[in-house]
Design a protein around this motif. Sequence first.
Motif, short mmCIF file in Angstrom:
data_model
loop_
_atom_site.label_atom_id
_atom_site.label_comp_id
_atom_site.label_asym_id
_atom_site.label_seq_id
_atom_site.Cartn_x
_atom_site.Cartn_y
_atom_site.Cartn_z
N PRO A 177 19.96 43.28 31.80
CA PRO A 177 21.18 42.81 32.47
C PRO A 177 22.14 42.13 31.48
O PRO A 177 21.71 41.40 30.59
CB PRO A 177 20.66 41.80 33.50
N TYR A 178 23.43 42.39 31.66
CA TYR A 178 24.44 41.80 30.77
C TYR A 178 25.76 41.71 31.50
O TYR A 178 25.99 42.35 32.52
CB TYR A 178 24.61 42.65 29.50
N VAL A 179 26.64 40.89 30.95
CA VAL A 179 28.01 40.78 31.43
C VAL A 179 28.91 40.61 30.21
O VAL A 179 28.48 40.04 29.20
CB VAL A 179 28.17 39.61 32.44
N VAL A 180 30.12 41.14 30.28
CA VAL A 180 31.06 41.11 29.16
C VAL A 180 32.22 40.18 29.49
O VAL A 180 32.76 40.21 30.60
CB VAL A 180 31.59 42.52 28.85
N ILE A 181 32.59 39.35 28.53
CA ILE A 181 33.78 38.51 28.63
C ILE A 181 34.79 39.01 27.61
O ILE A 181 34.58 38.87 26.40
CB ILE A 181 33.46 37.02 28.38
N ARG A 182 35.87 39.59 28.11
CA ARG A 182 36.90 40.12 27.23
C ARG A 182 37.85 38.99 26.81
O ARG A 182 38.00 38.00 27.52
CB ARG A 182 37.65 41.26 27.92
N PRO A 183 38.50 39.16 25.66
CA PRO A 183 39.32 38.06 25.14
C PRO A 183 40.42 37.60 26.10
O PRO A 183 40.69 36.41 26.19
CB PRO A 183 39.91 38.63 23.84
N ARG A 184 41.03 38.54 26.83
CA ARG A 184 42.09 38.13 27.75
C ARG A 184 41.53 37.30 28.91
O ARG A 184 42.20 36.40 29.42
CB ARG A 184 42.82 39.36 28.28
N GLU A 185 40.30 37.64 29.36
CA GLU A 185 39.69 36.86 30.44
C GLU A 185 39.54 35.40 30.04
O GLU A 185 39.87 34.49 30.80
CB GLU A 185 38.30 37.43 30.77
N ARG A 190 40.04 30.70 32.02
CA ARG A 190 38.72 30.28 31.57
C ARG A 190 37.80 29.90 32.73
O ARG A 190 36.62 30.27 32.72
CB ARG A 190 38.86 29.14 30.57
N PRO A 191 38.27 29.19 33.75
CA PRO A 191 37.38 28.86 34.88
C PRO A 191 36.81 30.12 35.56
O PRO A 191 35.64 30.15 35.92
CB PRO A 191 38.27 28.06 35.81
N ALA A 192 37.64 31.16 35.72
CA ALA A 192 37.16 32.38 36.36
C ALA A 192 36.13 33.09 35.48
O ALA A 192 35.12 33.60 35.98
CB ALA A 192 38.33 33.32 36.65
N ALA A 193 36.38 33.10 34.18
CA ALA A 193 35.42 33.72 33.26
C ALA A 193 34.11 32.95 33.23
O ALA A 193 33.02 33.54 33.23
CB ALA A 193 36.02 33.78 31.85
N ARG A 194 34.22 31.63 33.25
CA ARG A 194 33.02 30.80 33.27
C ARG A 194 32.22 31.04 34.57
O ARG A 194 31.00 31.13 34.55
CB ARG A 194 33.41 29.34 33.13
N LYS A 195 32.93 31.14 35.69
CA LYS A 195 32.25 31.40 36.97
C LYS A 195 31.54 32.75 36.96
O LYS A 195 30.45 32.89 37.52
CB LYS A 195 33.27 31.36 38.12
N LYS A 196 32.15 33.72 36.31
CA LYS A 196 31.54 35.04 36.19
C LYS A 196 30.16 34.93 35.51
O LYS A 196 29.18 35.56 35.94
CB LYS A 196 32.47 35.95 35.38
N ILE A 197 30.10 34.09 34.48
CA ILE A 197 28.83 33.91 33.77
C ILE A 197 27.85 33.09 34.61
O ILE A 197 26.65 33.39 34.66
CB ILE A 197 29.09 33.25 32.41
N VAL A 198 28.36 32.07 35.27
CA VAL A 198 27.50 31.23 36.11
C VAL A 198 26.89 32.05 37.25
O VAL A 198 25.70 31.92 37.57
CB VAL A 198 28.29 30.02 36.65
N ASP A 199 27.69 32.91 37.85
CA ASP A 199 27.17 33.79 38.90
C ASP A 199 26.10 34.72 38.34
O ASP A 199 25.08 35.00 39.00
CB ASP A 199 28.30 34.61 39.51
#
Length: 385
Positions: A177-185, A190-199
Motif C-alpha cells: 500500500p502507498y499514497v503519493v503527495i505531489r508538489p502542488r498538493e 497542506r492540511p488536505a495533503a496531511r489528512k490524505k496521509i492520516v487517512d
Amino acid sequence: MSTENLPQSPEQPSRKPRVAVVCGGRSSEHGISVVTAGAVLRAIDRTKYEVLPIGITRDGRWALTADDPERMAITDRRTPSVEELAESTEGGVILPVDPANREVVYSEPGSVPKALGEVDVVFPVLHGPYGEDGTLQGLLELSGVPYVGSGVLASAVGQDKEYMKRVFTSFGLKVGPYVVIRPREWARDRPAARKKIVDFAGEHGWPLFVKPARAGSSIGITKVEDLSGLDEAIEEAQRHDPKVLVEAALRGREIECGVLEFEDGPRASVPAEIPPPETHAYYDFEAKYIDSTPGLVPAPLTPEETAEVQRLAVEAFEAASCEGLVRADFFLTEDGEFVINEINTMPGFTPISMYPQMWQASGVAYEELVDRLIQAALRRSTGLR
C-alpha cells in the motif's frame, strides 16, 4: 594485370572497443556513483577494452576524470566526488549528437578542442535523477551510442516509484500500500495533503515510510512513527524530490534478487536477504554504504521460495521492459507471499553491493559480470527495438 607480386599493404590491427565509464551526476547519489565507477574501472579487462573515464560534476559539467580507482573509494565515512577527480576545473567533454559520428571531444577555454577518439559503448553508472532515469539514455539514443542497461522507458519507470508500482500492478505483481503527495498538493493545501496521509495511516497503521519518489540508495527516507514527525519527513524527502511517496510498513523479510541479461534472455541470481541492521532503524544509506551491513547470500529460503522470487524478479524485469541488469527488491510477508518493493535498473555496483554479491554466489565473478554487461550493450542497437 596480376597483383600477385605487388607489395601488399600490411593489415591494420583492429582497435579494441572503447568503453566510456560515466559517473557522478547531479543527484544526491553522486558520491556512490563515483564509488561504483571506481569498482567498474578496476574490473574492466584492459587487454580487451580501452577505457575513457568521464565524470559529471554536481552542477552538470562533463569532465575528463583520472583513471584512478584508488581515489574513488569511501574514505573516513566520506564519499568521493567528480570535482576531486576532474583533470581540469574548466574543461568539458562533449559527446557527439550525430549518430554517424561517435567522436568524443574535450574542450578547454582558449584552447583548440582535442579529439579523444570514438566511443563504442557507454557504461553509465549514475544513480538517481539526471542519469539513471532515462535522461542520459535519451541523449545516448540521439547520439546513436550503445550503452549498458535499460532504455529510456524502463529507466524512467525504474526511477519513478509511483509509476513503477502502477506498471507492476498492471502485470499482476503484488505491491504494498502507498499514497503519493505531489508538489502542488503540499504547496497549495497542506492540511488536505496531511489528512490524505492520516487517512492512509488510519487504514494501514503506523509507522509509515516517507521517501522521495524518484531517488535511491535509501537517501531522504524517514520512518515516521506518528503524526508529529510527518511534516519534517516530507520536507526531508522534498530536499531530494518534490514528489513524495508514503508507504505502509510491511512486516516481513527483505529479499533481493539480481537479474542479468544473457545471450538467451534474462536470468535470475540466487537471492539474498537483508537482515535488520543492529545499529540502524532500517536499511538506510549509512547501513548500506558506510557501515556496510552484511547481507545473507544466498538467502535462507526454501527451494520453492527461491524459485518463486527468481521467477518474480524476471517477471518484473520483463514487465518494465528492462535490459542488461536489474536488482529486484521484495518483502516476504509473514503469510509467505512475496511483495515487490522496487527495482533498480542501475543498482549499487560496488564490490560490497548486493547485486555483485548475488551473482558471485551464482557463479559469475565481478569481472565477468562487467564484461557480460558490456557485451550485451554491444550486441544491441540503439533506437526502437
